[in-house]
Write a protein that holds these residues in place. Structure first.
Motif, PDB file in Angstrom:
ATOM      1  N   SER A 165      -1.439  -4.807  19.710  1.00 15.61           N
ATOM      2  CA  SER A 165      -0.187  -5.493  19.376  1.00 15.61           C
ATOM      3  C   SER A 165       0.335  -5.056  18.010  1.00 15.61           C
ATOM      4  N   GLU A 166      -0.591  -4.899  17.054  1.00 16.85           N
ATOM      5  CA  GLU A 166      -0.170  -4.463  15.723  1.00 16.85           C
ATOM      6  C   GLU A 166       0.463  -3.073  15.812  1.00 16.85           C
ATOM      7  N   VAL A 167      -0.162  -2.215  16.609  1.00 15.57           N
ATOM      8  CA  VAL A 167       0.287  -0.827  16.686  1.00 15.57           C
ATOM      9  C   VAL A 167       1.592  -0.707  17.485  1.00 15.57           C
ATOM     10  N   ASP A 178       1.968  -1.580   6.764  1.00 13.44           N
ATOM     11  CA  ASP A 178       0.989  -2.676   6.815  1.00 13.44           C
ATOM     12  C   ASP A 178       0.501  -2.886   8.247  1.00 13.44           C
ATOM     13  N   GLU A 179       1.435  -2.879   9.198  1.00 10.44           N
ATOM     14  CA  GLU A 179       1.061  -3.141  10.594  1.00 10.44           C
ATOM     15  C   GLU A 179       0.099  -2.062  11.098  1.00 10.44           C
ATOM     16  N   ALA A 180       0.327  -0.820  10.672  1.00 15.10           N
ATOM     17  CA  ALA A 180      -0.609   0.249  11.051  1.00 15.10           C
ATOM     18  C   ALA A 180      -1.992  -0.077  10.496  1.00 15.10           C
ATOM     19  N   GLY A 181      -2.015  -0.536   9.261  1.00 15.60           N
ATOM     20  CA  GLY A 181      -3.294  -0.926   8.641  1.00 15.60           C
ATOM     21  C   GLY A 181      -3.952  -2.067   9.418  1.00 15.60           C
ATOM     22  N   HIS A 182      -3.139  -3.045   9.836  1.00 12.12           N
ATOM     23  CA  HIS A 182      -3.689  -4.174  10.604  1.00 12.12           C
ATOM     24  C   HIS A 182      -4.342  -3.665  11.894  1.00 12.12           C
ATOM     25  N   GLY A 183      -3.661  -2.714  12.532  1.00 10.29           N
ATOM     26  CA  GLY A 183      -4.239  -2.123  13.742  1.00 10.29           C
ATOM     27  C   GLY A 183      -5.594  -1.504  13.422  1.00 10.29           C
ATOM     28  N   GLU A 202      -1.570  -9.987   3.651  1.00 14.61           N
ATOM     29  CA  GLU A 202      -0.431  -9.081   3.680  1.00 14.61           C
ATOM     30  C   GLU A 202       0.751  -9.650   4.454  1.00 14.61           C
ATOM     31  N   GLU A 203       0.465 -10.599   5.367  1.00 13.70           N
ATOM     32  CA  GLU A 203       1.519 -11.075   6.259  1.00 13.70           C
ATOM     33  C   GLU A 203       2.610 -11.884   5.578  1.00 13.70           C
ATOM     34  N   SER A 204       2.276 -12.576   4.509  1.00 11.00           N
ATOM     35  CA  SER A 204       3.279 -13.506   4.001  1.00 11.00           C
ATOM     36  C   SER A 204       4.504 -12.751   3.471  1.00 11.00           C
TER      37      SER A 204
HETATM   38 FE   LIG Z   1       0.364  -7.512  11.381  1.00  8.01          FE
END
Ligand SMILES: [Fe+2]
Ligand SMILES: [Fe+2]
Lengths: 120, 313
Positions: free
Chosen positions: B44-46, B74-79, B157-159
């Protein structure tokens, strides 16, 4: 709400960018796994923060910088290939730490001192 | 040790808030459930980068481009954090990616909706990241150690994501009539799909009970959804906009907002692959992976060559 199930293209990816004609050359080349350790500031130990895949140590450091230090989380990075880490076995934790558990005299609280010097 | 004893020790740890770590014994079903949930979260992050990636070049200013780029990075990092956490359970990265590409693994259905205007970047940050945060804050206390640690990192990181989204909408809400209309339109389109992000109602959620017992989840879908509605119903007032739900109103006895019925047909339709962008999203993922294959191969070849050079020297 029902009208949302509809195919839109405007303002979004077209067929080409969406890969409709991507070639099928999917060979799986796996990069090795690395563990990442970061020193958050001078004077502190490096701490394990996670892992990542990279082809070599240089790329591992660069990738670690890109994912684990995007907000000044570190001043120094260590990477080590995961296969070189030897870990203790959790099932043997009992015997492994038993010698330490037994020796309560290693703790300062073991010693009863007079009040006048109890800050010692 | 016999199985029953191992299961007892395991549940005892869970009950006493002791995290489960990769090398600890765990029931096969616990391992599988975590692999499924963590890998789908990673996917989902990716995939979530795609609807926003669409707007990097069209963002209205250099500042907005830089912010959007940082968020997507950031989202790539979350993935990555999540794939790594799943890998500790014994599944390989390649296998997870194969599951995504073949359609066997799902990702959050929200990313199968198109991003039609700039205001959608605001609505995604505020509503989609907002809904994700509520789920992720709960997951910071999930029972599997690597997953929980990944979540703590992600939540930090999300906020920024939610705040930048709200700010985009706030600026539009202070703008011209056309900008205000664009803002309201984006909220209208993203509201219901955001509510669906929490998944089916508790009555219909199949694997919830076991997940609660194992403390993989700590709050039910409906509880989390209510928390989200209560938060957004207040924040939308600051924008001077409305949520597209005639039944939305404060319930003084429950101390919560009541809200209208969710169209679950739409939800299941999108899950099954019939959403507006399912095919595009998956194709874009597959194309990115395949078009990057030569880079992965070249990097390995280069690394090998360097290694041999060192040996020779
Ligand atoms: Fe995320
Ligand atoms: Fe986010």
């Amino acid at each position: 709400m029902n009208n949302l199930i509809k195919k839109y293209f405007y303002g979004d990816y077209g067929e080409i960018e969406a890969g409709s004609n991507a070639s099928n050359n999917n060979k799986n080349i796996a990069w090795p796994l690395w563990e990442v350790f970061i020193r958050s500031k001078q004077g502190l130990d490096h701490k394990h923060v996670g892992s990542l895949h990279a082809a070599d140590e240089q790329m591992a450091i660069e990738n670690a910088r890109d994912v684990y230090t995007r907000r000044n989380e570190g001043v120094s990075i260590w990477v080590v290939e995961s296969k070189y880490i030897t870990a203790s076995n959790p099932e043997e934790a009992g015997e492994l730490y038993e010698p330490a558990v037994n020796k309560i005299y290693r703790h300062p609280t073991f010693y009863k001192l007079p009040d006048e010097v109890d800050y010692m | 040790m016999e199985l029953k004893k191992l299961e007892e020790i395991f549940q005892h740890k869970i009950d006493n808030e002791i995290k489960i770590e990769p090398k600890d014994w765990m029931p096969e079903a616990y391992r599988k459930t975590n692999i499924r949930q963590i890998s789908q979260h990673a996917h989902s992050e990716v995939v979530g980068m795609l609807p926003e990636g669409n707007w990097i070049t069209r963002a209205p200013s250099l500042k907005r481009k830089a912010i959007l780029l940082a968020k997507i990075q950031d989202e790539a990092g979350h993935g990555l954090y999540l794939y790594s956490a799943a890998e500790t359970l014994g599944i390989s990265r390649d296998e997870m990616i194969e599951q995504l590409h073949s359609g066997r693994a799902k990702y959050s259905s929200i990313f199968n909706y198109p991003t039609l205007t700039w205001a959608d970047m605001g609505a995604i940050g505020w509503l989609v990241d907002g809904a994700a945060i509520i789920n992720q804050v709960m997951l910071c206390r999930t029972s599997y150690g690597p997953y929980a640690r990944g979540m703590v990192r992600i939540c930090k990181e999300e906020s920024f994501h939610q705040r930048q989204g709200f700010e985009i909408l706030y600026v539009l809400s202070q703008g011209t009539d056309a900008q205000k209309a664009m803002c309201q339109d984006a909220i209208n389109r993203w509201w219901w799909p955001s509510l669906m992000m929490f998944g089916p109602t508790d009555a219909e959620s199949s694997n919830s009970e076991q997940s609660m017992l194992w403390k993989i989840k700590r709050k039910s879908n409906d509880e989390l959804r209510q928390q989200f509605v209560d938060m957004i119903a207040e924040q939308v007032k600051v924008l001077g906009m409305t949520l597209p739900d005639a039944d939305l109103k404060w319930n003084e006895t429950k101390k919560h907002y009541d809200f209208g019925a969710i169209n679950w047909n739409e939800f299941w339709n999108v899950v099954k692959g019939n959403g507006p962008c399912n095919k595009q999203r998956l194709n874009a993922r597959i194309a990115a992976h395949q078009n990057g294959a030569w880079v992965r191969e070249a990097a390995i070849a280069y690394a090998e060559k360097q290694k041999n050079k060192h040996k020779a020297a």
